[in-house]
Write a protein that holds these residues in place. Structure first.
Motif: not given
Length: 418
Positions: A233-262
Motif C-alpha cells: 500500500v506504499s507509494r514507493t513500492f509502485w514507483l519502484l515497480v514502474a521503474a523496474f518494469l521499463f528498465h527490465n523491458m530494455a534489458y531483456s531486449v538487449v540480452i536476447v537480440h544484441s548478438v543477432p543484431s551485431l
C-alpha cells in the motif's frame, strides 16, 4: 592479533560464484545459442525469443512462492534445490526436438531452477548479513554475474563451434552441479546462525537484562521493517515497480537480440559473443562504482544516471555497424546496467527492511514480468516485419528514460540504523 575475516564476506564470495555461473550460462549465453537453434529448426526470431519471454512468465509466477520459501526455510535450502533442477534443465536441453519442448525445458524447468538458485535467494541472504555496508556487499556479489558473462558466453560459443549446441548444454548442466552444490555448504542464512551480528558488529547485551523491550537490539529485524501488506500500500513500492518494469523491458531486449543484431551488421559470431562477454565485464565497473556510491549518495539519483546511460547504450547498439560503435554500446549500457544491480536490492532493503525482503521481491517479480515477456517478442516481431532492428531499438531506448522519470518521484532515502 590478526582480526578474523567476518564470515559474511565468505558468503558474499560463495554466492558471487554461484550467481556468476548461473547468470553467465542461463542469461548471457542465451543469445549465443540463438542462431544455431534457429538454423537447425527453422524458427523465426520471435519464436526463438519466445522461450526467453516464457521463462519470464514462469519466473513471475514462481517468485511469490520462492519468496515465501526463502523467508520460511532460508535461502541456502532453496539455492541447493535450484542447483539440482538447473543442472537437470541444461542436460534435458540435449533432447529438444520441437518448439514446445524448447519452451518447456528452457522456459519452465530451467527457469524454475535458476529462479531459486540466483539473485532472489542471494540478495535475501546478503541483506541479512549486512546493513551499513549492504550496498558494497551487494556490489561485490554482483561482480560474479559480470565475470560469468565474460567467461560463459565466449565459452559457450567455443563449445557450440566444436561439439554442437546440444553437447554444450550438457556440459553446462554438469558444471552447475559440480560447482554450486558444494558451495551451498558455505552459506548460512543469517549471522545469528553463527552467533554473529550484521556487519560483524560486536554482540549487544541481552535486551531483557537491561530492562529493554526493543526487539531490534539483538533480533534480525528493526522497527522500520515493513510487512508485505504495508509495502503493497506504499507509494514507493509502485514507483519502484514502474521503474523496474521499463528498465527490465530494455534489458531483456538487449540480452536476447544484441548478438543477432551485431552479426546482422557483419560482425563475426565469435566477436559478437565476445562483445556480450565484454559488456558483462564492463558492467563490473558499474556494479562496484554505484555499489560504493550507494552507501554515500541518494540512490534515486544514482538510478537516474544509470537509466540515462542505458538509453544511450541502446542507441549506440542501434547504430553499431562497426566495432568502435559496439564498444560505445558496451561502455554505456554495461556501466549503466551494472550500476542498477546493487542499487536495486539495497534500496529495497533500505526502504522496506529485511523482515519480509524475499516476499516483497517475490511479489514485485510477477508485476514486472510483463516487460520481460513482451520486450523480446516485440523486438523480434518488429524485426520479422521490417527486416531491421532500427525501430525496435529506438523504441527500446525510450524505456529506461521512463524509468528515470519514475525514480525522480521516489521519496528521499532514509538511512536505517546499524
Amino acid at each position: 592479533m590478526k582480526k578474523k575475516v567476518f564470515y559474511g564476506w565468505w558468503i558474499v564470495l560463495a554466492t558471487n560464484i554461484i550467481c556468476g555461473l548461473g547468470y553467465g550460462t542461463w542469461l548471457y549465453s542465451f543469445g549465443v545459442f540463438f542462431k544455431p537453434m534457429m538454423a537447425e529448426f527453422g524458427w523465426t526470431r520471435a519464436m526463438t525469443a519466445g522461450a526467453f519471454s516464457l521463462r519470464s512468465i514462469q519466473g513471475g509466477i514462481a517468485s511469490p512462492i520462492l519468496g515465501w520459501l526463502i523467508d520460511k526455510y532460508g535461502g541456502r535450502v532453496v539455492i541447493f534445490g535450484g542447483a539440482i533442477v538447473s543442472g537437470l534443465g541444461f542436460v534435458l536441453m540435449y533432447f529438444v526436438n520441437s518448439l514446445w519442448s524448447f519452451y518447456l525445458i528452457n522456459g519452465v524447468i530451467l527457469s524454475v531452477g535458476m529462479g531459486a538458485m540466483l539473485y532472489l535467494s542471494a540478495f535475501t541472504i546478503i541483506a541479512n548479513w549486512f546493513v551499513r555496508r549492504l550496498s558494497l556487499a551487494l556490489s561485490l556479489l554482483a561482480v560474479g554475474a559480470g565475470l560469468g558473462g565474460l567467461v560463459c558466453a565466449p565459452a559457450s560459443a567455443v563449445l557450440i563451434e566444436h561439439f554442437g549446441w546440444r553437447a554444450a548444454f550438457v556440459v553446462t548442466g554438469v558444471v552447475v552441479w559440480v560447482v554450486v552444490l558444494p558451495l551451498t555448504l558455505v552459506i548460512r542464512n543469517s549471522p545469528e546462525e553463527k552467533g554473529l551480528r550484521p556487519d560483524g558488529d560486536a554482540p549487544q547485551p541481552n535486551p531483557k537484562a537491561n530492562g529493554s523491550d526493543d526487539p531490534s537490539v539483538d533480533g534480525p529485524t528493526t522497527s522500520s521493517d515493513y510487512t508485505l501488506r504495508q509495502a503493497l500500500v506504499s507509494r514507493t513500492f509502485w514507483l519502484l515497480v514502474a521503474a523496474f518494469l521499463f528498465h527490465n523491458m530494455a534489458y531483456s531486449v538487449v540480452i536476447v537480440h544484441s548478438v543477432p543484431s551485431l552479426t546482422d551488421a557483419g560482425i563475426p559470431m565469435a566477436m559478437a559473443a565476445f562483445t556480450m562477454g565484454l559488456l558483462t565485464a564492463v558492467s563490473i565497473v558499474g556494479r562496484l562504482l554505484f555499489g560504493y556510491l550507494g552507501d554515500r549518495l541518494e540512490k534515486r539519483y544514482l538510478f537516474m544516471v544509470c537509466y540515462i546511460m542505458i538509453a544511450g547504450g541502446v542507441l549506440a547498439l542501434r547504430a553499431a555497424h562497426t566495432m568502435p560503435m559496439a564498444y560505445l554500446f558496451i561502455a554505456l549500457f554495461g556501466i549503466g546496467f551494472g550500476g542498477t544491480i546493487p542499487l536495486d536490492p539495497a534500496l529495497r532493503a533500505e526502504v522496506f527492511g529485511r523482515a519480509a525482503f524475499a516476499k516483497i521481491q517475490g511479489i514485485m517479480s510477477p508485476l514486472i514480468m510483463i516487460s520481460s515477456v513482451t520486450g523480446p517478442i516485440l523486438a523480434g516481431y518488429l524485426f520479422d516485419v521490417s527486416g531491421s532492428y532500427r525501430f525496435s531499438f529506438l523504441l527500446t531506448a525510450l524505456f529506461p528514460c521512463c524509468s528515470a522519470v519514475f525514480c525522480a518521484f521516489l521519496p528521499r532515502s532514509r538511512r536505517r540504523p546499524a
